[in-house]
Design a protein around this motif. Structure first.
Motif, PDB file in Angstrom:
ATOM      1  N   LEU A   1       0.854  -1.199   0.000  1.00 42.46           N
ATOM      2  CA  LEU A   1       0.000   0.000   0.000  1.00 42.46           C
ATOM      3  C   LEU A   1       0.886   1.244   0.000  1.00 42.46           C
ATOM      4  O   LEU A   1       1.736   1.399   0.892  1.00 42.46           O
ATOM      5  N   LEU A   2       0.685   2.119  -0.980  1.00 44.99           N
ATOM      6  CA  LEU A   2       1.492   3.347  -1.024  1.00 44.99           C
ATOM      7  C   LEU A   2       1.306   4.134   0.270  1.00 44.99           C
ATOM      8  O   LEU A   2       2.264   4.572   0.892  1.00 44.99           O
ATOM      9  N   ASP A   3       0.035   4.261   0.687  1.00 46.43           N
ATOM     10  CA  ASP A   3      -0.270   4.942   1.951  1.00 46.43           C
ATOM     11  C   ASP A   3      -1.159   3.978   2.745  1.00 46.43           C
ATOM     12  O   ASP A   3      -2.279   3.671   2.321  1.00 46.43           O
ATOM     13  N   ILE A   4      -0.627   3.501   3.850  1.00 45.93           N
ATOM     14  CA  ILE A   4      -1.321   2.414   4.575  1.00 45.93           C
ATOM     15  C   ILE A   4      -2.743   2.814   4.989  1.00 45.93           C
ATOM     16  O   ILE A   4      -3.672   2.004   4.881  1.00 45.93           O
ATOM     17  N   ASP A   5      -2.955   4.077   5.410  1.00 47.01           N
ATOM     18  CA  ASP A   5      -4.293   4.487   5.847  1.00 47.01           C
ATOM     19  C   ASP A   5      -5.218   4.700   4.642  1.00 47.01           C
ATOM     20  O   ASP A   5      -6.278   4.077   4.537  1.00 47.01           O
ATOM     21  N   LYS A   6      -4.766   5.580   3.737  1.00 48.13           N
ATOM     22  CA  LYS A   6      -5.623   5.937   2.609  1.00 48.13           C
ATOM     23  C   LYS A   6      -5.903   4.726   1.703  1.00 48.13           C
ATOM     24  O   LYS A   6      -7.053   4.421   1.372  1.00 48.13           O
ATOM     25  N   HIS A   7      -4.856   4.035   1.300  1.00 43.16           N
ATOM     26  CA  HIS A   7      -5.067   2.957   0.321  1.00 43.16           C
ATOM     27  C   HIS A   7      -5.543   1.656   0.971  1.00 43.16           C
ATOM     28  O   HIS A   7      -6.197   0.850   0.322  1.00 43.16           O
ATOM     29  N   GLY A   8      -5.260   1.518   2.269  1.00 46.23           N
ATOM     30  CA  GLY A   8      -5.824   0.374   3.000  1.00 46.23           C
ATOM     31  C   GLY A   8      -7.344   0.479   3.014  1.00 46.23           C
ATOM     32  O   GLY A   8      -8.072  -0.508   2.892  1.00 46.23           O
ATOM     33  N   LYS A   9      -7.833   1.721   3.152  1.00 45.16           N
ATOM     34  CA  LYS A   9      -9.286   1.970   3.165  1.00 45.16           C
ATOM     35  C   LYS A   9      -9.841   1.855   1.738  1.00 45.16           C
ATOM     36  O   LYS A   9     -10.914   1.290   1.509  1.00 45.16           O
ATOM     37  N   MET A  10      -9.076   2.378   0.795  1.00 43.97           N
ATOM     38  CA  MET A  10      -9.554   2.422  -0.596  1.00 43.97           C
ATOM     39  C   MET A  10      -9.784   1.007  -1.158  1.00 43.97           C
ATOM     40  O   MET A  10     -10.787   0.766  -1.830  1.00 43.97           O
ATOM     41  N   VAL A  11      -8.880   0.083  -0.882  1.00 46.34           N
ATOM     42  CA  VAL A  11      -9.088  -1.280  -1.414  1.00 46.34           C
ATOM     43  C   VAL A  11     -10.389  -1.865  -0.871  1.00 46.34           C
ATOM     44  O   VAL A  11     -11.137  -2.529  -1.590  1.00 46.34           O
ATOM     45  N   GLU A  12     -10.688  -1.538   0.388  1.00 47.51           N
ATOM     46  CA  GLU A  12     -11.921  -2.073   0.976  1.00 47.51           C
ATOM     47  C   GLU A  12     -13.157  -1.372   0.407  1.00 47.51           C
ATOM     48  O   GLU A  12     -14.172  -2.010   0.136  1.00 47.51           O
ATOM     49  N   ASP A  13     -13.036  -0.077   0.175  1.00 44.45           N
ATOM     50  CA  ASP A  13     -14.157   0.657  -0.440  1.00 44.45           C
ATOM     51  C   ASP A  13     -14.467   0.128  -1.844  1.00 44.45           C
ATOM     52  O   ASP A  13     -15.597   0.200  -2.305  1.00 44.45           O
ATOM     53  N   TYR A  14     -13.448  -0.391  -2.499  1.00 48.62           N
ATOM     54  CA  TYR A  14     -13.664  -0.984  -3.830  1.00 48.62           C
ATOM     55  C   TYR A  14     -14.065  -2.468  -3.722  1.00 48.62           C
ATOM     56  O   TYR A  14     -14.064  -3.188  -4.711  1.00 48.62           O
ATOM     57  N   GLY A  15     -14.374  -2.899  -2.518  1.00 46.59           N
ATOM     58  CA  GLY A  15     -14.932  -4.240  -2.331  1.00 46.59           C
ATOM     59  C   GLY A  15     -13.918  -5.375  -2.363  1.00 46.59           C
ATOM     60  O   GLY A  15     -14.266  -6.530  -2.641  1.00 46.59           O
ATOM     61  N   MET A  16     -12.652  -5.050  -2.050  1.00 47.90           N
ATOM     62  CA  MET A  16     -11.638  -6.116  -2.076  1.00 47.90           C
ATOM     63  C   MET A  16     -11.187  -6.461  -0.661  1.00 47.90           C
ATOM     64  O   MET A  16     -11.102  -5.584   0.204  1.00 47.90           O
ATOM     65  N   VAL A  17     -10.895  -7.746  -0.441  1.00 54.30           N
ATOM     66  CA  VAL A  17     -10.336  -8.176   0.846  1.00 54.30           C
ATOM     67  C   VAL A  17      -8.816  -8.129   0.709  1.00 54.30           C
ATOM     68  O   VAL A  17      -8.254  -8.729  -0.207  1.00 54.30           O
ATOM     69  N   TYR A  18      -8.161  -7.415   1.616  1.00 54.32           N
ATOM     70  CA  TYR A  18      -6.707  -7.255   1.535  1.00 54.32           C
ATOM     71  C   TYR A  18      -6.010  -8.057   2.638  1.00 54.32           C
ATOM     72  O   TYR A  18      -6.269  -7.851   3.831  1.00 54.32           O
ATOM     73  N   ALA A  19      -5.132  -8.973   2.237  1.00 55.20           N
ATOM     74  CA  ALA A  19      -4.315  -9.720   3.210  1.00 55.20           C
ATOM     75  C   ALA A  19      -3.055  -8.898   3.465  1.00 55.20           C
ATOM     76  O   ALA A  19      -2.252  -8.707   2.549  1.00 55.20           O
ATOM     77  N   PRO A  20      -2.873  -8.374   4.683  1.00 61.43           N
ATOM     78  CA  PRO A  20      -1.716  -7.513   4.926  1.00 61.43           C
ATOM     79  C   PRO A  20      -0.408  -8.201   4.537  1.00 61.43           C
ATOM     80  O   PRO A  20      -0.176  -9.370   4.862  1.00 61.43           O
ATOM     81  N   ASP A  21       0.440  -7.441   3.827  1.00 57.94           N
ATOM     82  CA  ASP A  21       1.647  -8.035   3.239  1.00 57.94           C
ATOM     83  C   ASP A  21       2.544  -8.720   4.250  1.00 57.94           C
ATOM     84  O   ASP A  21       3.030  -9.819   4.016  1.00 57.94           O
ATOM     85  N   TYR A  22       2.764  -8.075   5.394  1.00 58.73           N
ATOM     86  CA  TYR A  22       3.759  -8.682   6.294  1.00 58.73           C
ATOM     87  C   TYR A  22       3.223  -9.894   7.058  1.00 58.73           C
ATOM     88  O   TYR A  22       3.981 -10.620   7.683  1.00 58.73           O
ATOM     89  N   ILE A  23       1.906 -10.094   6.984  1.00 55.51           N
ATOM     90  CA  ILE A  23       1.340 -11.350   7.512  1.00 55.51           C
ATOM     91  C   ILE A  23       1.519 -12.431   6.436  1.00 55.51           C
ATOM     92  O   ILE A  23       2.057 -13.507   6.695  1.00 55.51           O
ATOM     93  N   ALA A  24       1.127 -12.097   5.212  1.00 53.31           N
ATOM     94  CA  ALA A  24       1.186 -13.089   4.126  1.00 53.31           C
ATOM     95  C   ALA A  24       2.622 -13.533   3.830  1.00 53.31           C
ATOM     96  O   ALA A  24       2.850 -14.691   3.489  1.00 53.31           O
ATOM     97  N   ASN A  25       3.592 -12.616   3.976  1.00 54.64           N
ATOM     98  CA  ASN A  25       4.955 -12.995   3.571  1.00 54.64           C
ATOM     99  C   ASN A  25       5.861 -13.369   4.748  1.00 54.64           C
ATOM    100  O   ASN A  25       7.094 -13.401   4.603  1.00 54.64           O
ATOM    101  N   ALA A  26       5.266 -13.680   5.899  1.00 54.68           N
ATOM    102  CA  ALA A  26       6.083 -13.973   7.092  1.00 54.68           C
ATOM    103  C   ALA A  26       6.732 -15.363   7.063  1.00 54.68           C
ATOM    104  O   ALA A  26       7.541 -15.686   7.937  1.00 54.68           O
ATOM    105  N   GLY A  27       6.403 -16.168   6.081  1.00 54.75           N
ATOM    106  CA  GLY A  27       6.957 -17.532   6.027  1.00 54.75           C
ATOM    107  C   GLY A  27       8.480 -17.556   6.011  1.00 54.75           C
ATOM    108  O   GLY A  27       9.108 -18.398   6.650  1.00 54.75           O
ATOM    109  N   GLY A  28       9.073 -16.610   5.300  1.00 54.21           N
ATOM    110  CA  GLY A  28      10.538 -16.572   5.192  1.00 54.21           C
ATOM    111  C   GLY A  28      11.198 -16.334   6.535  1.00 54.21           C
ATOM    112  O   GLY A  28      12.144 -17.034   6.908  1.00 54.21           O
TER     113      GLY A  28
END
Ligand SMILES: NC(=O)c1ccc[n+]([C@@H]2O[C@H](COP(=O)([O-])OP(=O)(O)OC[C@H]3O[C@@H](n4cnc5c(N)ncnc54)[C@H](O)[C@@H]3O)[C@@H](O)[C@H]2O)c1
Length: 364
Positions: free
Chosen positions: A264-291
């Motif tokens: 997310l370019l801006d965690i607050d603004k674009h975190g909200k924007m993806v949801e306003d556009y009806g998308m479920v967002y998996a936070p990057d550092y949760i999804a990529n923590a396997g390494g």
């Protein structure tokens, strides 16, 4: 930059400037937080345009590691090293051994590993001077290249994200638009393809994308076209800051889950924007923590089965983040931060009583 102001604002513990005249080493080790344990974070080698840019990157990335490690339930803190230099021209054994000696001087407060611009060979050179290194192939407990394990973690997070978005965690029949065809993306595509997903891929490196086309029966699109693909899940696995005012409205997916850091370019603004556009967002550092889960297992004496079992729990962790977001009426990106902050706060308090000798993840 007023360094102490930055350190006070985001509560950094320590910043080390390391120089070696013979090898030309110029490195910054930023330790953000060691509440949970010794700080672990990779070593990035990059030809920064200025020393301030390098310092800013070190600080930003170190703090990101605190959040990633805490949210993943690891007993380690967050740090990062940046080496100012061109990884294609400026590497030498002397440079990494000089860096290794600085890591050793921190006496276990910091454990170094690979990142952009560094390799297992570089970690092997660091290992000549310090044991506080993971991801070296020379050490007895080496876990090797983390990328396939990171991909496995993204895969589990993606399944949980699919459950949230579609009510069913199966990837069979789903179309995944994949940005990047590098180390993580290649394994992720394979896992999704094996489950019956259709892959649409792009990469600036056409040969890399072609490899996924061949192995996973995928379709290739242009680098900019990936945002317009009619798909179910968008998987950013190349660059950071790609979810912005321009790209979010173009996406025709119901879910976003990938390995790239800081999507997310801006965690607050674009975190909200993806949801306003009806998308479920998996936070990057949760999804990529396997390494990092995988390399952190080296501290206990690496056990692949144990590490992979833990990586599998990213499915539940992703669900936990979705639940926090719903309960607290916040974005999923913010929910991940809450989870990490709560863990640090809890253990800061729980572990504040005096002990003559403390058990440490480094002593077992
Ligand atoms: N490797 C890991 O274990 C790990 C762990 C956590 C996070 N990550 C993050 O995941 C991402 C991928 O990591 P990786 O190890 O696979 O890296 P990689 O370098 O192997 O792959 C990245 C790929 O992205 C491509 N790329 C670059 N710019 C692009 C663009 N504009 N459009 C499309 N493709 C582009 C590159 O050509 C390359 O093939 C990175 O953001 C990395 O920081 C990786």
């Amino acid at each position: 930059m007023e360094l102490f102001k930055e350190m006070i604002d985001k509560d950094y513990e320590q910043v080390v400037f390391a120089h070696d005249a013979t090898s030309g080493l110029k490195a910054i080790i930023a330790i953000h937080d060691t509440t949970l344990g010794p700080a672990l974070g990779g070593c990035r080698m990059w030809p920064y345009e200025s020393e301030e840019a390098a310092l800013r990157d070190a600080l930003r990335l170190a703090r990101g590691m605190t959040y990633k490690n805490a949210a993943a339930g690891l007993n380690i803190g967050g740090a990062k090293t940046v080496v100012i230099g061109d990884s294609k021209k400026d590497k030498s054994e002397a440079l990494f051994r000089a860096l290794g000696r600085y890591v050793e001087s921190l006496n276990g407060r910091y454990i170094i590993s690979e990142d952009v611009g560094t390799t297992t060979d570089d970690m092997n050179q660091i290992y000549m001077e310090t044991n506080y290194v993971t991801g070296s192939t020379d050490a007895a407990n080496s876990s090797g290249n983390p990328s396939p394990v990171t991909a496995r973690g993204v895969y589990y997070a993606m399944k949980r994200t699919a459950l949230e978005a579609f009510g069913d965690d199966s990837l069979a029949g789903k179309t995944i638009s994949l940005q990047g065809a590098g180390n993580v993306a290649t394994t992720l595509a394979k896992l999704a393809h094996e489950e019956g997903a259709k892959i649409v891929v792009t990469d600036i490196n056409q040969a890399a994308a072609q490899n996924i086309v061949t192995t996973c029966d995928a379709k290739m699109v242009g680098v900019d076209e990936i945002y317009d693909v009619q798909a179910d899940i968008f998987a950013p696995c190349a660059l950071g800051a790609i979810l912005d005012d321009n790209t979010i409205p173009r996406l025709k997916v119901k879910a976003i889950c990938g390995s790239a850091n800081n999507q997310l370019l801006d965690i607050d603004k674009h975190g909200k924007m993806v949801e306003d556009y009806g998308m479920v967002y998996a936070p990057d550092y949760i999804a990529n923590a396997g390494g990092v889960i995988n390399v952190a297992d080296e501290l206990k004496g690496y056990n692949e089965d144990r590490a992979l079992k833990r990586v599998k729990t990213l499915y539940q962790l992703t669900g936990e983040v979705f639940d926090i977001a719903k309960k607290e009426h916040i974005t999923t990106a913010k929910a991940a931060d809450r989870l990490a902050e709560k863990r640090i706060d809890t253990f800061m308090r729980t572990r504040s009583n005096y002990l003559t000798k403390e058990k440490s993840v480094l002593k077992h």
